[in-house]
Design a protein around this motif. Structure first.
Motif, short mmCIF file in Angstrom:
data_model
loop_
_atom_site.label_atom_id
_atom_site.label_comp_id
_atom_site.label_asym_id
_atom_site.label_seq_id
_atom_site.Cartn_x
_atom_site.Cartn_y
_atom_site.Cartn_z
N ARG A 186 0.83 -1.21 0.00
CA ARG A 186 0.00 0.00 0.00
C ARG A 186 0.87 1.27 0.00
NH1 ARG A 186 -2.53 -1.17 4.13
NH2 ARG A 186 -1.55 0.17 5.67
N ARG A 187 1.89 1.27 0.84
CA ARG A 187 2.78 2.44 0.91
C ARG A 187 3.54 2.63 -0.40
NH1 ARG A 187 3.36 3.56 6.53
NH2 ARG A 187 1.17 3.63 7.18
N ALA A 188 3.92 1.53 -1.02
CA ALA A 188 4.61 1.61 -2.31
C ALA A 188 3.69 2.23 -3.35
CB ALA A 188 5.07 0.22 -2.73
N ARG A 189 2.45 1.78 -3.38
CA ARG A 189 1.48 2.30 -4.34
C ARG A 189 1.24 3.80 -4.12
NH1 ARG A 189 -2.32 -1.17 -3.40
NH2 ARG A 189 -3.47 0.12 -1.93
N ASP A 190 1.22 4.22 -2.87
CA ASP A 190 0.97 5.63 -2.55
C ASP A 190 2.05 6.57 -3.09
OD1 ASP A 190 -1.36 4.93 -1.27
OD2 ASP A 190 -0.52 5.01 0.76
N ILE A 191 3.26 6.04 -3.28
CA ILE A 191 4.35 6.90 -3.78
C ILE A 191 4.74 6.53 -5.21
CG2 ILE A 191 5.24 7.55 -1.53
CD1 ILE A 191 7.41 5.44 -1.83
N GLY A 192 3.81 5.89 -5.93
CA GLY A 192 4.01 5.65 -7.35
C GLY A 192 4.79 4.41 -7.72
N LEU A 193 4.86 3.45 -6.80
CA LEU A 193 5.56 2.20 -7.08
C LEU A 193 4.56 1.05 -7.23
CD1 LEU A 193 8.56 2.42 -4.56
CD2 LEU A 193 8.53 3.07 -6.98
N LYS A 194 4.99 0.02 -7.90
CA LYS A 194 4.15 -1.17 -8.11
C LYS A 194 4.91 -2.39 -7.60
CE LYS A 194 1.68 -3.71 -11.74
NZ LYS A 194 1.31 -3.72 -13.18
N VAL A 195 4.25 -3.19 -6.77
CA VAL A 195 4.86 -4.41 -6.24
C VAL A 195 4.34 -5.60 -7.04
CG1 VAL A 195 5.13 -5.91 -4.21
CG2 VAL A 195 5.05 -3.42 -3.93
#
Length: 281
Positions: free
Chosen positions: A177-186
């Motif tokens: 979720r935190r990754a998605r919030d800053i423009g990253l994709k897991v």
């Protein structure tokens, strides 16, 4: 020099994942697959690697197998096309690319350095502990992955993403979720997690589908072989999508129309995929 292809009435192209599909998920061995690839070569069927592996990792495998087709690195971070593989008229479809050495490179991902900076923000703000490839020495990477130093060195040469090797499972939802919030994709791979800025295998595959269709005309069948969730974007674009079994003998639960669940783990399943490719008219 124009591209060199054997022009047939019917064309087939195989896209394949590597880890856990073409190679053993734990050992990385591909002796069985090497022989299978030769059968496709004898039938003039291109094999396109589409993997989370780096350029250096894929070059080693391609060299061992005698392949010269295009390939997709780091989960769609870039499309790599050997010089003179496609005709000049086909490459006019590509809006932007670089020519480096003997390769035409279509970059779709952002630099790994940017991704690592953003991951450090998550690490500091969320207090989540995780270990990425860039956090380790070659010796440490070898220890965690079980790969020899030369293999680990090729794995560490990441240009468009970061691979997370260790993270507590309970932290994974928050991390994602935190990754998605800053423009990253897991992206969940067969064994590890990959983090990108949004690129995936599907976007890269679409580019190569266009180029193959331009080169061959519309009379071409695309086959895709994978084993995990991160292969879904690739398999959705295939005429014949196929999954090999995972080490626990299960198949990834992918909601893809007409997907074929093949018996056989990794390379043994790939052998069954080869049978389908060769028998399909």
């Amino acid at each position: 020099m124009e591209s060199v292809h054997v022009y047939l009435l019917e064309h087939k192209v195989v896209f394949t994942d590597i880890d856990g599909t073409l190679t053993d998920i734990i050992t990385g061995q591909y002796e069985l697959s090497k022989g299978l690839i030769q059968e496709l070569k004898q039938n003039n069927i291109p094999v396109v690697f589409c993997s989370a592996k780096t350029l250096a990792e894929q070059e080693k495998i391609r060299q061992d197998m005698g392949l010269r087709q295009p390939f997709i690195i780091e989960n769609g971070g870039a499309v790599i096309i050997p010089e003179d593989y496609f005709s000049h008229s086909s490459l006019l479809l590509v809006k932007k690319y670089k020519k480096i050495g003997n390769y035409i490179i279509i970059e779709l991902g952002k630099p790994a350095s940017l991704i690592r900076k953003k991951l450090n923000i998550i690490r500091k703000k969320s207090k989540i502990e995780f270990t990425g490839v860039a956090d380790l020495s070659i010796k440490g990477l070898s220890s965690i992955t079980g790969l020899g130093p030369s293999y680990a060195r090729r794995m560490a040469d990441r240009k468009f993403g970061e691979t997370i090797l260790q993270i507590n499972q309970k932290d994974l939802p928050t991390f994602t979720r935190r990754a998605r919030d800053i423009g990253l994709k897991v992206i969940h791979g067969g064994r590890f997690l990959d983090v990108t800025t949004g690129n995936d295998k599907g976007k890269a595959v679409k580019i190569l589908l266009q180029l193959f269709r331009k080169e061959y005309g519309q009379n071409v069948t695309f086959f895709g072989i994978g084993d995990s969730l991160n292969d879904a974007p690739m398999l959705r674009h295939m005429d014949v999508p196929m999954l090999v079994q995972r080490p626990d003998k299960s198949w990834s639960a992918l909601k893809i129309k007409n997907i074929i669940n093949l018996p056989g783990i990794g390379p043994k399943g790939w052998k069954n995929a080869l049978d389908i490719v060769l028998k399909t008219n």
